[in-house]
Design a protein around this motif. Structure first.
Motif, PDB file in Angstrom:
ATOM      1  N   HIS A 127      -7.223  30.623  46.137  1.00  0.00           N
ATOM      2  CA  HIS A 127      -7.327  32.114  46.308  1.00  0.00           C
ATOM      3  C   HIS A 127      -8.420  32.500  45.419  1.00  0.00           C
ATOM      4  O   HIS A 127      -8.754  31.970  44.269  1.00  0.00           O
ATOM      5  CB  HIS A 127      -5.955  32.719  45.961  1.00  0.00           C
ATOM      6  CG  HIS A 127      -5.548  32.556  44.634  1.00  0.00           C
ATOM      7  ND1 HIS A 127      -5.768  33.179  43.463  1.00  0.00           N
ATOM      8  CD2 HIS A 127      -4.701  31.559  44.027  1.00  0.00           C
ATOM      9  CE1 HIS A 127      -5.138  32.760  42.343  1.00  0.00           C
ATOM     10  NE2 HIS A 127      -4.470  31.456  42.616  1.00  0.00           N
ATOM     11  N   GLU A 130      -9.130  37.372  41.873  1.00  0.00           N
ATOM     12  CA  GLU A 130      -8.398  38.728  42.067  1.00  0.00           C
ATOM     13  C   GLU A 130      -7.291  38.916  43.080  1.00  0.00           C
ATOM     14  O   GLU A 130      -6.733  39.794  43.128  1.00  0.00           O
ATOM     15  CB  GLU A 130      -9.636  39.694  42.450  1.00  0.00           C
ATOM     16  CG  GLU A 130     -10.672  39.741  41.502  1.00  0.00           C
ATOM     17  CD  GLU A 130     -11.859  38.756  41.835  1.00  0.00           C
ATOM     18  OE1 GLU A 130     -12.747  38.759  40.842  1.00  0.00           O
ATOM     19  OE2 GLU A 130     -11.835  38.068  42.596  1.00  0.00           O
ATOM     20  N   PHE A 131      -7.064  37.900  43.794  1.00  0.00           N
ATOM     21  CA  PHE A 131      -6.079  37.792  44.769  1.00  0.00           C
ATOM     22  C   PHE A 131      -4.870  37.861  44.180  1.00  0.00           C
ATOM     23  O   PHE A 131      -4.611  36.620  43.442  1.00  0.00           O
ATOM     24  CB  PHE A 131      -6.496  36.835  45.847  1.00  0.00           C
ATOM     25  CG  PHE A 131      -5.409  36.978  47.175  1.00  0.00           C
ATOM     26  CD1 PHE A 131      -5.905  37.508  48.138  1.00  0.00           C
ATOM     27  CD2 PHE A 131      -4.126  36.297  47.039  1.00  0.00           C
ATOM     28  CE1 PHE A 131      -5.031  37.459  49.459  1.00  0.00           C
ATOM     29  CE2 PHE A 131      -3.228  36.435  48.203  1.00  0.00           C
ATOM     30  CZ  PHE A 131      -3.742  36.744  49.093  1.00  0.00           C
ATOM     31  N   PRO A 132      -3.619  38.563  44.351  1.00  0.00           N
ATOM     32  CA  PRO A 132      -2.500  38.713  43.548  1.00  0.00           C
ATOM     33  C   PRO A 132      -1.607  37.558  44.290  1.00  0.00           C
ATOM     34  O   PRO A 132      -1.425  37.484  45.464  1.00  0.00           O
ATOM     35  CB  PRO A 132      -1.916  39.962  43.805  1.00  0.00           C
ATOM     36  CG  PRO A 132      -2.355  40.688  45.037  1.00  0.00           C
ATOM     37  CD  PRO A 132      -4.041  40.072  45.012  1.00  0.00           C
ATOM     38  N   VAL A 133      -0.779  36.778  43.433  1.00  0.00           N
ATOM     39  CA  VAL A 133      -0.129  35.812  44.079  1.00  0.00           C
ATOM     40  C   VAL A 133       1.178  36.090  43.601  1.00  0.00           C
ATOM     41  O   VAL A 133       1.417  36.436  42.344  1.00  0.00           O
ATOM     42  CB  VAL A 133      -0.337  34.198  43.743  1.00  0.00           C
ATOM     43  CG1 VAL A 133      -1.959  33.741  44.593  1.00  0.00           C
ATOM     44  CG2 VAL A 133      -0.508  34.043  42.226  1.00  0.00           C
ATOM     45  N   GLY A 134       2.242  35.505  44.231  1.00  0.00           N
ATOM     46  CA  GLY A 134       3.706  35.934  43.868  1.00  0.00           C
ATOM     47  C   GLY A 134       4.143  35.011  42.604  1.00  0.00           C
ATOM     48  O   GLY A 134       3.390  33.915  42.113  1.00  0.00           O
ATOM     49  N   PRO A 135       5.141  35.559  41.837  1.00  0.00           N
ATOM     50  CA  PRO A 135       5.344  34.747  40.474  1.00  0.00           C
ATOM     51  C   PRO A 135       5.786  33.476  40.581  1.00  0.00           C
ATOM     52  O   PRO A 135       5.556  32.556  40.029  1.00  0.00           O
ATOM     53  CB  PRO A 135       6.348  35.605  40.012  1.00  0.00           C
ATOM     54  CG  PRO A 135       7.134  36.475  41.184  1.00  0.00           C
ATOM     55  CD  PRO A 135       5.982  36.746  42.013  1.00  0.00           C
ATOM     56  N   VAL A 138       2.614  31.185  40.705  1.00  0.00           N
ATOM     57  CA  VAL A 138       1.817  30.984  39.458  1.00  0.00           C
ATOM     58  C   VAL A 138       2.135  29.693  38.912  1.00  0.00           C
ATOM     59  O   VAL A 138       3.046  29.138  38.537  1.00  0.00           O
ATOM     60  CB  VAL A 138       1.967  32.272  38.637  1.00  0.00           C
ATOM     61  CG1 VAL A 138       1.256  31.913  37.091  1.00  0.00           C
ATOM     62  CG2 VAL A 138       1.676  33.500  39.062  1.00  0.00           C
ATOM     63  N   ARG A 162      -6.061  40.867  51.602  1.00  0.00           N
ATOM     64  CA  ARG A 162      -5.454  41.991  50.780  1.00  0.00           C
ATOM     65  C   ARG A 162      -6.556  42.951  50.440  1.00  0.00           C
ATOM     66  O   ARG A 162      -7.789  42.522  50.345  1.00  0.00           O
ATOM     67  CB  ARG A 162      -4.869  41.406  49.570  1.00  0.00           C
ATOM     68  CG  ARG A 162      -3.412  40.640  49.904  1.00  0.00           C
ATOM     69  CD  ARG A 162      -2.704  40.618  48.448  1.00  0.00           C
ATOM     70  NE  ARG A 162      -1.480  39.933  48.399  1.00  0.00           N
ATOM     71  CZ  ARG A 162      -0.315  40.465  49.035  1.00  0.00           C
ATOM     72  NH1 ARG A 162      -0.198  41.906  49.002  1.00  0.00           N
ATOM     73  NH2 ARG A 162       0.852  39.887  48.931  1.00  0.00           N
ATOM     74  N   SER A 191       4.004  44.166  52.385  1.00  0.00           N
ATOM     75  CA  SER A 191       3.191  44.157  51.154  1.00  0.00           C
ATOM     76  C   SER A 191       1.689  44.594  51.246  1.00  0.00           C
ATOM     77  O   SER A 191       1.009  44.558  50.477  1.00  0.00           O
ATOM     78  CB  SER A 191       3.155  42.630  50.470  1.00  0.00           C
ATOM     79  OG  SER A 191       2.481  41.757  51.349  1.00  0.00           O
TER      80      SER A 191
END
Length: 277
Positions: A127, A130-135, A138, A162, A191
């Motif tokens: 990714h 800047e692409f948000p990933v779920g906790p 990580v 996104r 989301s």
């Protein structure tokens, strides 16, 4: 001998089910009741297929809880995974060229858009930073940031899109219109993330292929789902069943609706009645 419905009619030969929001509860668990129903189906010779937007790396907990290892159609139909051999038995990825074209179109028309790709059926995710990933993703060994250029170097089973907070349905429609003729766009969550696959790839296209391999016709399939990515599968199957907690468009298009939610064993209860368990 396959079970019969009341009245002597043959029950479906193949049960296909989505996972999140359908078979799996919000805490990612599969209830003992659900697992027992699926074990009974398996012992009766019913073909079971998991049909999900999930990547392969998110399947193993489900297999452990079910106590079974049925075939799984992953990434909304782009990869069919056999857990017995730990192999992808059918694959329709986005080519590197299609990925590049899709991303170029979206970068030109959607402010703030960022991307991620699922590769090898979702064994790996790469990714943009800047692409948000779920906790839960990580520091996962299979998930890592990458430059935009690196995302486009290999085919991918799914492109994730996104652009900040978005209305899921409106954003999916916008992305789909932008990618017309290049890729398929759908969504499976609230989301605002859009999931993009190769042209012609849906849960229905992959399930139809698996059904043919078992000499099962669409009329002998019962399928369960809750979100827009399930619509092609539910309308293809002889009996498409929406979850009562599902998206309004899914409930409207399905042949039937469960009486209970995924939190209340809606799929298990429906199958118990259908197969008279």
């Amino acid at each position: 001998m396959a079970p019969e419905r009341s009245g002597g009619a043959a029950a479906p030969k193949l049960v296909a089910t989505d996972l999140d929001g359908t078979l799996v509860r919000g805490d990612r668990s599969v209830s003992p009741r659900t697992a027992e129903v699926f074990r009974r189906l398996d012992k009766s010779g019913i073909v079971i297929v998991l049909v999900t937007g999930r990547p392969i790396r998110w399947l193993f907990g489900v297999y452990e809880q079910l106590g079974l290892r049925p075939l799984a159609i992953c990434a909304n139909g782009a990869a069919t995974y056999d857990p017995v051999t730990d192999s992808i038995v059918h694959s329709v990825p986005l080519s590197a060229e299609a990925l590049a074209e899709a991303c170029a179109r979206l970068r030109a028309s959607v402010p703030g858009v960022v991307f991620a790709v699922e590769r090898d059926g979702g064994r790996q995710m790469r990714h943009e930073p800047e692409f948000p990933v779920g906790p839960w993703e990580v520091n996962h060994e299979s998930v890592a940031p990458a430059s935009f250029a690196e995302l486009l170097t290999r085919p991918a089973h799914k492109l994730l899109v996104r652009a900040g907070a978005q209305s899921p349905d409106e954003f999916t429609a916008r992305v789909g219109a932008c990618l017309a003729g290049v890729a398929e766009a759908t969504n499976s969550s609230s989301s605002g993330m859009v999931e993009v696959s190769a042209v012609g790839v849906t849960k229905a296209s992959a399930l139809a292929r698996v059904a043919r391999g078992h000499a099962v016709e669409a009329r002998d399939v019962v399928a369960f789902g809750d979100m827009p990515n399930d619509l092609p599968m539910l309308t293809w199957a002889g009996r498409g069943v929406a979850m009562v907690n599902g998206h309004p468009a899914v409930r409207a298009a399905a042949h039937d609706v469960t009486a209970a939610t995924n939190e209340e064993d809606g799929v298990a209860a429906y199958l118990e009645a259908l197969y008279r368990y």
